[in-house]
Enzyme design. Sequence first.
Site, PDB file in Angstrom:
ATOM      1  N   ASP A 488       0.811  -1.230   0.000  1.00  0.00           N
ATOM      2  CA  ASP A 488       0.000   0.000   0.000  1.00  0.00           C
ATOM      3  C   ASP A 488       0.840   1.274   0.000  1.00  0.00           C
ATOM      4  OD1 ASP A 488      -2.147  -1.668   0.097  1.00  0.00           O
ATOM      5  OD2 ASP A 488      -2.608  -1.344   2.213  1.00  0.00           O
ATOM      6  N   ASP A 708      -7.290  -6.876  10.412  1.00  0.00           N
ATOM      7  CA  ASP A 708      -6.934  -5.737   9.565  1.00  0.00           C
ATOM      8  C   ASP A 708      -6.988  -4.423  10.323  1.00  0.00           C
ATOM      9  OD1 ASP A 708      -6.638  -7.240   7.178  1.00  0.00           O
ATOM     10  OD2 ASP A 708      -8.812  -7.287   6.947  1.00  0.00           O
TER      11      ASP A 708
END
Length: 770
Positions: A488, A708
Amino acid sequence: MTAASVAALGLVVGQGTAANAAVACDVTYTANSWTSSPGQGGFTASITLKNTGDPLSSWSLAFDYPTTGQKYTPSGWGANWSQSGTRVTGTNMPYNGSLATGASVSIGFNGTWTGTNPNPTTFSVNNTTCGGTNPTTPSVVTSSSAVAVNEGGTATFTARLSSAPSSNVTVTTARTTGDTDLTVSSGASLTFTPSNWSTAQTVTLAAAQDSDTTAGTAAFSLSGTGVTGATVNATEVDDDGTVEQSIVVTPTSVTVPEGSTGTFTARLAAQPSSSVTVTTTAGSGDSNLTVSSGASLTFTTSNWNTPQTVTLAAAQDTDTTNGSRTFTVASTGLTSRTVTATEADDDGGPNPTHVENPYAGATGYVNPNWSARAAAEPGGSAVANTSTAVWMDRIAAIAGTGGAMGLQAHLDEAVRQDAANGSAPLTIQIVIYNLPNRDCSALASNGELLIAQDGFNRYKTEYIDPIAAIMRSSAYAGLRIVTIIEPDSLPNLVTNLNSFEKCREANGAGGYRDGVRYALNQLHAIPNVYTYIDAAHHAWLGWDSNFQPSVNLFHETVAATTAGVDSVDGFIVNTANYSATSEPYFTINSMVGSTSVRQSKWVDWNWYVDEQTFATALRNALIAKGFRSGLGMLIDTSRNGWGGSARPGGTSTSTNVDEFVNQSRVDRRIHAGNWCNQSGAGMGTRPTASPAAGFDAYVWIKPPGESDGASTDIPNDEGKKFDRMCDPTYTGNSLNGNNMSGAKSGAPLSGQWFSAQFRELLANAYPPIN
């Protein structure tokens, strides 16, 4: 890909005019606020302090909150924060006390609120009030200083003012220099008023279709009466198939038996206009390794694409060391390439080699920490011996924290497992994940390092250097160490510059490009270390506006490393995400009557419906851009199986395109942009080497069962903040079509064990797990 900017409130306080005229200041305060239960919640305060007076050697910022229910709750950044009653005070850190005239510093902290969360209205610096009667001249603030415009297409950026004007201001955008094919398509004249000055307005640039192969550039000025202007530089992304000239070397790592020779080949990527000489010279390392033949090669307009051979030799010696040496392959005007030669010692020492596919013929490392947690869950023993990655998600993880093994302990265990698996090599996967301003568009996975707080130097000296030093040990030379480089990171520079200040900061010096390059330079130099860069997923980069700019960014970043494009073994998609590897019941070419599935709300004009097709297209585009032909792709399949009772059994017969796609797709998320602890997900295909042409492996990088992000705000010392996309009650934002988040409830902080999620992933696995 998150709601980091939802509910952000902005406030700008102008220049102070206190009796001490030497001190003057601007303060910008924004609060990202959320509700955790009725009448209370939390917020992240981001503050920019600008010195508009004489230079300061130290500063103390103070302000009062309007209510007693607004509380600073450690931690903060950029200042030493404290609160007494409603008064909040921040004093400078040792590294940011000096502020020249016009200089700014970005600081902030986390907080909680009860009742309401209004912004403070008055600020002071060194006891001088900011916000006097003398107005400052507003500046034009753009979302980006540089944009890429696809030939025949458009690209956008936004503009706003830095402070309120005294009356309406018109800002005009016009090309001042450069390629006339680049023009302003819309937004050439923008009006800002004393009430809408902080609202970003859009300017659209267009690039005309032409037949040349030149990537034209142009500068656009944004100016107006009563404002300080800005400049945006535009670059045309040409689509006429030009191939950038470069040296192509295969392979970039050579094993040379002691007393014998090894070879590599070189050629050019494109036909030159005249003969080109390519030389190979020895660099640092073992002097026993030398160039035996092919030190100077000539490529003409006719033989430019015929590989020519360079032979390296390793002298016979009596030591037991597998010496290594770098060789530079160069030509005037071209980016040089680096070949790493490693001696295969015949005197009994270890023999590290670099193979084309580290997963081929190898067994995978089983992380004892994850394996024990998995085995403790009902039915978990069926997958407890599956190979998963080890995440180095902060500096402390290198040594090990909270009972978790550190990097050296994992590598020692990998050596033990390698000794027990017979003659097969062993691959261990390490996630490199600690860039400054990490995950700049998210909150749940924010990291410990910030660019504004010397983050890049800390990343190099406290994070990458210690990791490389451990991996370089001869004790681990027999392992195949796969590194997953910064999930990311680079994709955020393609899609999120307009929306997030931390992303804009990461786009500059000491940001993502510099960090990724440094990691590649240090890790690629180790012969048995393999590097794979994260490339997001199809529902992030699959649109025209994102795909080619991503390819360009990947090439620009990697080509600037010491070894150029040869410093990477491949790219990985779907890291820690949920996108299906392959949609079995429809493709991007499927039609419902005369309507393409691209027009459905789920596909939303994307060019890909799954990771296999996206990764294949991305690999082809990367090779066309100049990456080596042996580039390998990985797909993280740890949580993209989508089995269970909700999985469709065949293609829908509906004649409505939205119903057809929703009834046919195996990915059962509410929206393809949802990413946090997705309900209904299942484990995917187990790790598999060489599953398809161009793919090195399907892998489990995100260990199933590791969260997450937290479902509610949980104070912590890891820099991880509450992200509403992890809240099952959140109704979404523009990035996910204002859909529900689809997150499971009861989740702990990111990386911590989430038992309910593991059990669901196991139950919904596809292929099913017995």
